[in-house]
Design a protein around this motif. Structure first.
Motif, PDB file in Angstrom:
ATOM      1  N   PRO A  38     -12.204   5.849  -4.161  1.00 53.19           N
ATOM      2  CA  PRO A  38     -10.914   6.378  -5.481  1.00 53.19           C
ATOM      3  C   PRO A  38      -9.538   5.968  -6.000  1.00 53.19           C
ATOM      4  O   PRO A  38      -9.137   5.675  -6.839  1.00 53.19           O
ATOM      5  N   PHE A  39      -8.961   4.896  -4.235  1.00 51.35           N
ATOM      6  CA  PHE A  39      -8.172   3.865  -4.906  1.00 51.35           C
ATOM      7  C   PHE A  39      -8.587   2.379  -5.291  1.00 51.35           C
ATOM      8  O   PHE A  39      -7.787   1.936  -5.747  1.00 51.35           O
ATOM      9  N   ARG A  40      -9.870   2.234  -6.233  1.00 54.65           N
ATOM     10  CA  ARG A  40     -10.380   1.281  -6.460  1.00 54.65           C
ATOM     11  C   ARG A  40      -9.336   0.562  -7.224  1.00 54.65           C
ATOM     12  O   ARG A  40      -9.488  -0.567  -7.582  1.00 54.65           O
ATOM     13  N   LEU A  41      -8.866   1.195  -8.378  1.00 58.77           N
ATOM     14  CA  LEU A  41      -8.129   0.859  -9.564  1.00 58.77           C
ATOM     15  C   LEU A  41      -7.247   0.230  -9.996  1.00 58.77           C
ATOM     16  O   LEU A  41      -6.201  -0.713 -10.528  1.00 58.77           O
ATOM     17  N   PHE A  58      -3.384   1.773   1.000  1.00 58.71           N
ATOM     18  CA  PHE A  58      -2.359   2.494  -0.146  1.00 58.71           C
ATOM     19  C   PHE A  58      -1.022   3.397   0.676  1.00 58.71           C
ATOM     20  O   PHE A  58      -0.173   2.770   0.413  1.00 58.71           O
ATOM     21  N   THR A  59      -1.839   2.810   1.933  1.00 55.20           N
ATOM     22  CA  THR A  59      -1.257   3.926   3.107  1.00 55.20           C
ATOM     23  C   THR A  59       0.054   2.892   3.472  1.00 55.20           C
ATOM     24  O   THR A  59       1.552   2.709   2.792  1.00 55.20           O
ATOM     25  N   ALA A  64      -2.563   4.939 -12.368  1.00 59.93           N
ATOM     26  CA  ALA A  64      -3.882   3.971 -13.123  1.00 59.93           C
ATOM     27  C   ALA A  64      -4.875   5.269 -13.424  1.00 59.93           C
ATOM     28  O   ALA A  64      -5.054   6.347 -13.895  1.00 59.93           O
ATOM     29  N   ALA A  65      -6.106   4.523 -14.710  1.00 62.61           N
ATOM     30  CA  ALA A  65      -6.668   5.270 -15.299  1.00 62.61           C
ATOM     31  C   ALA A  65      -7.993   5.871 -13.978  1.00 62.61           C
ATOM     32  O   ALA A  65      -8.064   5.634 -13.270  1.00 62.61           O
ATOM     33  N   VAL A  66      -8.319   7.002 -14.589  1.00 61.87           N
ATOM     34  CA  VAL A  66      -8.529   7.825 -14.207  1.00 61.87           C
ATOM     35  C   VAL A  66     -10.287   7.182 -13.344  1.00 61.87           C
ATOM     36  O   VAL A  66     -10.981   6.808 -13.969  1.00 61.87           O
ATOM     37  N   PRO A  67     -11.005   6.820 -12.148  1.00 61.58           N
ATOM     38  CA  PRO A  67     -11.930   5.850 -11.574  1.00 61.58           C
ATOM     39  C   PRO A  67     -13.330   6.977 -12.114  1.00 61.58           C
ATOM     40  O   PRO A  67     -13.144   8.529 -11.776  1.00 61.58           O
TER      41      PRO A  67
END
Ligand SMILES: Nc1ncnc2c1ncn2[C@@H]1O[C@H](COP(=O)(O)OP(=O)(O)O)[C@@H](O)[C@H]1O
Ligand code: SF4
Ligand SMILES: [Mg+2]
Length: 335
Positions: free
Chosen positions: A303-306, A261-262, A294-297
């Motif tokens: 939390p970033f997996r989607l 993500f960074t 993104a869809a809400v995990p």
């Protein structure tokens, strides 16, 4: 070679004097009742600390919980878990009198100057107000307001004018003057330059840096643009959906980001040179990080997996702990 010990994100700093601010396992949930308890927390077990004179940058997309953290520190938002310690004093649930006593030490600059400047009051009376509340006489307060205006690059006679008579950049200088007039130790700057055009932004950032250095101020500097944060911060904390994804020295986090993500944030940050911008766009595309909402995990897992190109089954079941990777603390199973 990276190490893999689990650490608190501020563990890299040498054990110096007592931190100015220490935020430990902070949790904030909005709403009430069972539904709220089941929803993901707006701020989920966040840790960081700020030393006297240090700037910590808090960066993340819109809705990641940055302002909620700022508001919790300022006492404007109730905390659901964890602790906030200011100069060794637990202020997590500080009552009105403890907050009043802290009022001159802990100040804020927000994106919208109208939130601290009443358009119906002269600039002088807005600046004098926090001093008058602390018993400073009218003539003395006016003198200090003029001095402070001069310090932020405005004419002394601005005291008798109204906020609407100034440009956006000048109004933000007035907000900075109002925040600093009581000689605070810690200032929360929440998107303080985000509404300004690029050249005005640079001027206000330079002013904030000069004031920090001459007064030994601590800043919590909140912004969605990592380039803006990078200019001022010695250390950077990266948030995603209320959780810390990466934190460490600014040079390590922004120059050699380890979390996917960074990496995406750095690649998406605008730069003035077109060739560099093109290289960044290419880098961003090659990362394969999905953009947009993104869809809400579901709770649990990363939390970033989607949006993550590297996600595996493990990422769906186990929340990655922050661990030391090179100079930074990173919450990724595969960093
Ligand atoms: N007053 C509120 N009531 C309910 N939810 C809120 C409130 N303020 C913020 N939120 C939610 O909390 C999350 C974090 O918001 P915020 O701290 O404002 O993020 P940021 O400043 O990073 O944009 C978001 O999902 C937002 O919708
Ligand atoms: S833990 Fe998994 S989903 Fe999360 S950032 Fe790392 S690889 Fe991606
Ligand atoms: Mg915000």
């Amino acid at each position: 070679m990276s190490t893999t010990t689990s650490v608190r994100p501020d563990a890299q700093r040498p054990a110096a004097a007592q931190p100015l601010l220490d935020v430990k396992d902070l949790v904030v949930r909005y709403g009430r009742g069972r539904k709220a308890a089941a929803a993901p927390a707006a701020v989920d077990r966040v840790n960081f600390s700020i030393a006297p004179g240090e700037t910590v940058g808090l960066v993340g997309e819109s809705g990641s919980g940055k302002s909620t953290i700022g508001k919790a520190i300022l006492g404007l938002q109730k905390v659901s878990g964890g602790t906030i310690t200011y100069e060794g004093q637990d202020i997590t649930s500080a009552g009105a009198s403890q907050r009043r006593a802290l009022g001159s030490e802990l100040r804020a600059v927000f994106q919208d100057p109208n939130s601290s400047l009443n358009p119906r009051n002269t600039v002088g009376s807005s600046l004098a107000e926090p001093l008058r509340l602390r018993g400073v006489g009218a003539a003395d307060a006016r003198q200090r307001a003029e001095d402070m205006l001069e310090r932020v690059g405005l004419p002394r006679d601005a005291v008798d004018r109204y906020p609407s008579q100034f440009s956006g950049g000048q109004r933000q200088r007035i907000s900075v003057a109002r925040a600093l007039i009581c000689d605070p130790k810690l200032v929360v700057c929440d998107e303080a330059v985000s509404a300004l055009d690029l050249s005005t932004q640079a001027q206000v950032l330079n002013l904030l840096a000069d004031l920090r250095d001459e007064r030994g101020l601590g800043y919590l500097f909140i912004a969605h643009d990592i380039a803006v944060v990078q200019f001022l911060a010695q250390r950077v904390v990266v948030l995603y959906r209320g959780q810390v994804m990466e934190s460490g020295p600014a040079a390590a986090v922004t120059g050699n980001p380890k979390h996917p993500f960074t990496q995406a944030l750095v690649a998406a940050s605008p730069v003035p040179r077109p060739t560099e911008q093109a290289a960044r766009r290419e880098a961003r595309e090659s990362l394969g990080v999905r953009t947009g909402a993104a869809a809400v995990p579901s709770p649990g897992g990363c939390p970033f997996r989607l949006r993550c190109p590297l996600a595996t089954d493990l990422c769906a079941t186990e929340r990655p702990a922050l661990r030391q990777v090179g100079g930074s603390a990173v919450a990724c199973h595969y960093a």
